[in-house]
Structure formats: structure tokens, C-alpha cells
Design an enzyme around this catalytic site. Structure first.
Site, PDB file in Angstrom:
ATOM      1  N   ASP A  36       0.835  -1.202   0.000  1.00 36.06           N
ATOM      2  CA  ASP A  36       0.000   0.000   0.000  1.00 36.06           C
ATOM      3  C   ASP A  36       0.864   1.243   0.000  1.00 36.06           C
ATOM      4  O   ASP A  36       1.694   1.432   0.880  1.00 36.06           O
ATOM      5  CB  ASP A  36      -0.898   0.015   1.241  1.00 36.06           C
ATOM      6  N   ASP A 177     -10.169  -5.938  -0.822  1.00 33.64           N
ATOM      7  CA  ASP A 177      -9.178  -5.346   0.079  1.00 33.64           C
ATOM      8  C   ASP A 177      -9.883  -4.514   1.139  1.00 33.64           C
ATOM      9  O   ASP A 177     -10.580  -3.552   0.811  1.00 33.64           O
ATOM     10  CB  ASP A 177      -8.220  -4.475  -0.752  1.00 33.64           C
TER      11      ASP A 177
END
Ligand code: DX5
Ligand code: ZN
EC number: 5.1.3.1
Length: 221
Positions: A36, A177
Site C-alpha cells: 500500500d 481489500d
């Protein structure tokens, strides 16, 4: 769904030991790494910041050529990091549809830089906006939390998006996610997701291998 891949998200890992954390995940059976890269600058994106391409380059050096790096770019102007991330060793560049005015050009640029293309939508974005691009991308990411932070609650209402995409685009990789773990993965698998990102559920476990195995087994039921 069969043949799910499990990609631990490192957002909630010990970021001062990121290389070791990634290795720990790979040793525990992770199929890929979901890295991320949120950035708070600009009007769109998220109120958090982790790391950029220099860190990805270091990770690539440390971990070797094999691990697949799925870069989740939660940034404004995703155009600007395509080349740096490719050079650093990213395998897939997943950007947010909300963050660009020209998805077509960005998709082309990502491909020309030798990476796979992931296209993400936030919970508030309907799947119809993604559909026109679905035949040009490798993976659709249906966010199941508001992007920015790990450890949030899974939003059940996102499952119809996954199901619709699976019906319309049978061979598309579909990733979920946010808030995905042993309690929620079955919903994702039933809806048709085949790439499962899980952060805190894996990171906070004393036995990440068994969590990864559990997630994978639910997927192939
Ligand atoms: C959220 C990130 C996720 C996050 C997932 O903005 O995109 O990848 O790290 O973490 P969990 O699984 O804890 O929700
Ligand atoms: Zn993510």
C-alpha cells in the site's frame, strides 16, 4: 471459487522492519505482496502516508526477483509514479479510477512500462464506471473499506459489485481489500473474488501461515 491467491497487506506491519515483515509473509505462504502506497497530498486521496518507489527498490533488492509486488497506489495523480515504480521493480500498478481523468492513457502507460494493470474503486464508486475498462486491465480491485487504513470493518454491501464483475468478466482477476479475514473471506469467495488481500488478520496473528492457509482453503471450497 478455486485458485484464490492470498496477498498480505503490509500497511499494518512493523514498517521499520518492512523487509523482514515481507519475508515473514512469503515464508508463511503468501502468494504475492500487496504494498500500500497511500499519500495524503492532493484533493482525492487518503489521510495516510507510507513509502514510495525508493523503498520498493530496496525491497526488490532484498527479496529477489520472485515475489509479485501489487502496488496499491492510493494517490492523487497516479500518472506520476508509473515509471519510477516500474524501475523500482513493481509487477502490478493498481490505481484508483477516482484519481485520474484519463484511465485509458494511464492503462497504456502502465503496460508500456512492463507492469500489469490493476484498477481500484472506492466503496462509493459504482461498478458501472469500471466496466468500460474491464477488458483492458488485468485486475479489478473492489475496495471493501474506505481506503487509507488497515483494521477497518468489512463492508458487506460491496459483494454485489464483485458478483456482477465476475458474471460479466469471467476471466478477470478480482481483488478484495479491507477487513478481509477468516470471518469475511467466504463472502468474497462466494461473490467471485480470486485475489484476497488481508492485512491485520494476518499481521496480528501469531501464526500467519495458518491464517493464510485458512483463507486459501475457504476460497477453494
Ligand atoms: C486499506 C488498504 C488495505 C489495508 C487492509 O486502505 O488498502 O490494503 O492494509 O488491511 P485490513 O485487512 O486490516 O483491512
Ligand atoms: Zn490496499
Amino acid at each position: 471459487a478455486s485458485g484464490c491467491k492470498i496477498g498480505p497487506s503490509i500497511l499494518n506491519s512493523d514498517l521499520a522492519n518492512l523487509g523482514a515483515e515481507c519475508l515473514r509473509m512469503l515464508d508463511s505462504g503468501a502468494d504475492y505482496l500487496h504494498l500500500d502506497a497511500p499519500c495524503s497530498s492532493g484533493r482525492h486521496f487518503v489521510p495516510n502516508i507510507t513509502f514510495g518507489h525508493p523503498v520498493v527498490e530496496s525491497l526488490r533488492k532484498q527479496l529477489g526477483q520472485d515475489p509479485f509486488f501489487d502496488m496499491h497506489m492510493m494517490v492523487s495523480r497516479p500518472e506520476q509514479w508509473v515509471k519510477p515504480m516500474a524501475v523500482a521493480g513493481a509487477n502490478q500498478y493498481t490505481f484508483h479510477l477516482e484519481a485520474t481523468e484519463n484511465p485509458g492513457a494511464l492503462i497504456k502507460d502502465i503496460r508500456e512500462n512492463g507492469m500489469k494493470v490493476g484498477l481500484a474503486i472506492k466503496p462509493g464508486t459504482t461498478v458501472e464506471y469500471l466496466a468500460p475498462w474491464a477488458n483492458q486491465i488485468d485486475m479489478a480491485l473492489v475496495m471493501t473499506v474506505e481506503p487509507g487504513f488497515g483494521g477497518q470493518k468489512f463492508i458487506d454491501d460491496m459483494m454485489p459489485k464483485v458478483h456482477w464483475l465476475r458474471t460479466q468478466f469471467p476471466s478477470l482477476d478480482i481483488e478484495v481489500d479491507g477487513g478481509v479475514g477468516p470471518d469475511t473471506v467466504h463472502k468474497c469467495a462466494e461473490a467471485g473474488a480470486n485475489m484476497i488481500v488481508s492485512g491485520s488478520a494476518i499481521m496480528r496473528s501469531e501464526d500467519p501461515r495458518s491464517v493464510i492457509n485458512l483463507l486459501r482453503n475457504v476460497c477453494s471450497e
